[in-house]
Scaffold this active site. Structure first.
Site, PDB file in Angstrom:
ATOM      1  N   TYR A 100       5.670  -9.161   8.205  1.00  0.00           N
ATOM      2  CA  TYR A 100       5.343  -7.749   8.412  1.00  0.00           C
ATOM      3  C   TYR A 100       5.396  -7.389   9.891  1.00  0.00           C
ATOM      4  O   TYR A 100       5.142  -8.243  10.757  1.00  0.00           O
ATOM      5  CB  TYR A 100       3.917  -7.436   7.934  1.00  0.00           C
ATOM      6  CG  TYR A 100       3.622  -7.693   6.489  1.00  0.00           C
ATOM      7  CD1 TYR A 100       3.679  -6.668   5.553  1.00  0.00           C
ATOM      8  CD2 TYR A 100       3.232  -8.957   6.055  1.00  0.00           C
ATOM      9  CE1 TYR A 100       3.371  -6.900   4.206  1.00  0.00           C
ATOM     10  CE2 TYR A 100       2.935  -9.201   4.724  1.00  0.00           C
ATOM     11  CZ  TYR A 100       3.009  -8.167   3.812  1.00  0.00           C
ATOM     12  OH  TYR A 100       2.712  -8.400   2.491  1.00  0.00           O
ATOM     13  N   ASP A 123      -7.220   1.359   7.446  1.00  0.00           N
ATOM     14  CA  ASP A 123      -5.866   1.883   7.640  1.00  0.00           C
ATOM     15  C   ASP A 123      -5.908   3.394   7.836  1.00  0.00           C
ATOM     16  O   ASP A 123      -6.971   4.016   7.860  1.00  0.00           O
ATOM     17  CB  ASP A 123      -4.936   1.490   6.480  1.00  0.00           C
ATOM     18  CG  ASP A 123      -5.361   2.086   5.139  1.00  0.00           C
ATOM     19  OD1 ASP A 123      -5.942   3.186   5.108  1.00  0.00           O
ATOM     20  OD2 ASP A 123      -5.122   1.443   4.104  1.00  0.00           O
ATOM     21  N   ARG A 125      -4.355  -5.335   6.671  1.00  0.00           N
ATOM     22  CA  ARG A 125      -5.434  -4.461   7.143  1.00  0.00           C
ATOM     23  C   ARG A 125      -6.643  -5.276   7.590  1.00  0.00           C
ATOM     24  O   ARG A 125      -7.291  -4.953   8.590  1.00  0.00           O
ATOM     25  CB  ARG A 125      -5.856  -3.497   6.027  1.00  0.00           C
ATOM     26  CG  ARG A 125      -4.839  -2.419   5.718  1.00  0.00           C
ATOM     27  CD  ARG A 125      -5.318  -1.539   4.592  1.00  0.00           C
ATOM     28  NE  ARG A 125      -5.328  -2.232   3.308  1.00  0.00           N
ATOM     29  CZ  ARG A 125      -6.130  -1.937   2.307  1.00  0.00           C
ATOM     30  NH1 ARG A 125      -7.037  -1.003   2.438  1.00  0.00           N
ATOM     31  NH2 ARG A 125      -6.045  -2.589   1.159  1.00  0.00           N
ATOM     32  N   ASP A 160       0.836  -1.191   0.000  1.00  0.00           N
ATOM     33  CA  ASP A 160       0.000   0.000   0.000  1.00  0.00           C
ATOM     34  C   ASP A 160       0.877   1.249   0.000  1.00  0.00           C
ATOM     35  O   ASP A 160       2.013   1.215   0.498  1.00  0.00           O
ATOM     36  CB  ASP A 160      -0.909   0.015   1.231  1.00  0.00           C
ATOM     37  CG  ASP A 160      -1.989  -1.054   1.175  1.00  0.00           C
ATOM     38  OD1 ASP A 160      -2.465  -1.345   0.068  1.00  0.00           O
ATOM     39  OD2 ASP A 160      -2.362  -1.581   2.241  1.00  0.00           O
TER      40      ASP A 160
END
Length: 220
Positions: free
Chosen positions: A72, A86, A177, A44
């Site tokens: 992550y 987000d 997310r 993103d």
């Protein structure tokens, strides 16, 4: 002559914030003069971290990189739900409820393994030929089918009344997310991803990444 222009290799690029993955690919192509350039998995715009970039014939192995396990670190900011799940979204709900660290640890166990996940409507998934986020921004009503993904590990690194830090190792197709949203729903709290960093893709680790500045000014 540029060192990379005829190399059939992967570059372990560090994606900075506030730039799309497609833009990073464009910059790398311009700097390396490579004939073909591709990447190993979109991040993103607000996210940072490992973005493997393939040059020339290495693009033929792009699918293999897409399929690689990814890792992550992400931050969930407590107190609000946002429509995009987000930091870039609009607030849809607020709550003063906060999860305890013990609650998070216990609930994390339910997300490890093969799970069913419904991606955000503000994702790049195609619905009848259009990107889901394009439909969502037009307030068009639609549904996104759930998918099966694998969460290999999910660890809570820190938790406070303001936010929590998590580290996750997962399969391709996992939406962080959406994972964050589901963690919040599991704990009856509101939250959204305020920070997202990809630290590994396959064998590419964040400690060995190349910045765009180094690619531009480095000597090879």
């Amino acid at each position: 002559m540029n060192y990379f222009h005829n190399k059939d290799i992967w570059l372990n690029i560090y994606k900075p914030p506030l730039i799309t993955s497609a833009r990073v690919v464009s910059i790398v192509k311009r700097l390396t003069k490579a004939k073909k350039v591709g990447h190993g998995g979109t991040l993103d715009p607000f996210a940072t971290g490992v973005l493997p970039i393939a040059l020339n014939k290495a693009t033929k192995t792009s699918q293999e990189m897409m399929n690689a396990t990814k890792k992550y670190i992400f931050k969930i900011k407590w107190g609000e739900f946002r429509d995009t799940d987000d930091i870039e979204g609009v607030v849809t709900e607020r709550s003063e409820a906060r999860p305890s660290s013990n609650d998070l640890i216990c609930s994390a166990l339910s997300f490890v393994g093969q799970i069913e996940q419904t991606p955000s409507k503000f994702s790049a998934i195609k619905i009848d030929g259009q990107r889901a986020y394009e439909l969502a921004r037009k307030n068009i009503d639609f549904s996104i089918p759930s998918r099966i993904v694998n969460i290999y590990s999910l660890n809570i690194l820190f938790n406070s009344k303001d936010y929590a830090l998590f580290e996750v190792e997962c399969s391709k197709g996992t939406y962080i997310r959406s994972l964050a949203r589901d963690i919040c729903l599991k704990n009856n709290v509101c939250g959204y991803v305020s920070c997202l960093k990809r630290t590994r893709v396959g064998k590419f680790d964040i400690d060995a990444t190349i910045s765009l500045d180094l690619l531009k000014y480095g000597h090879y």
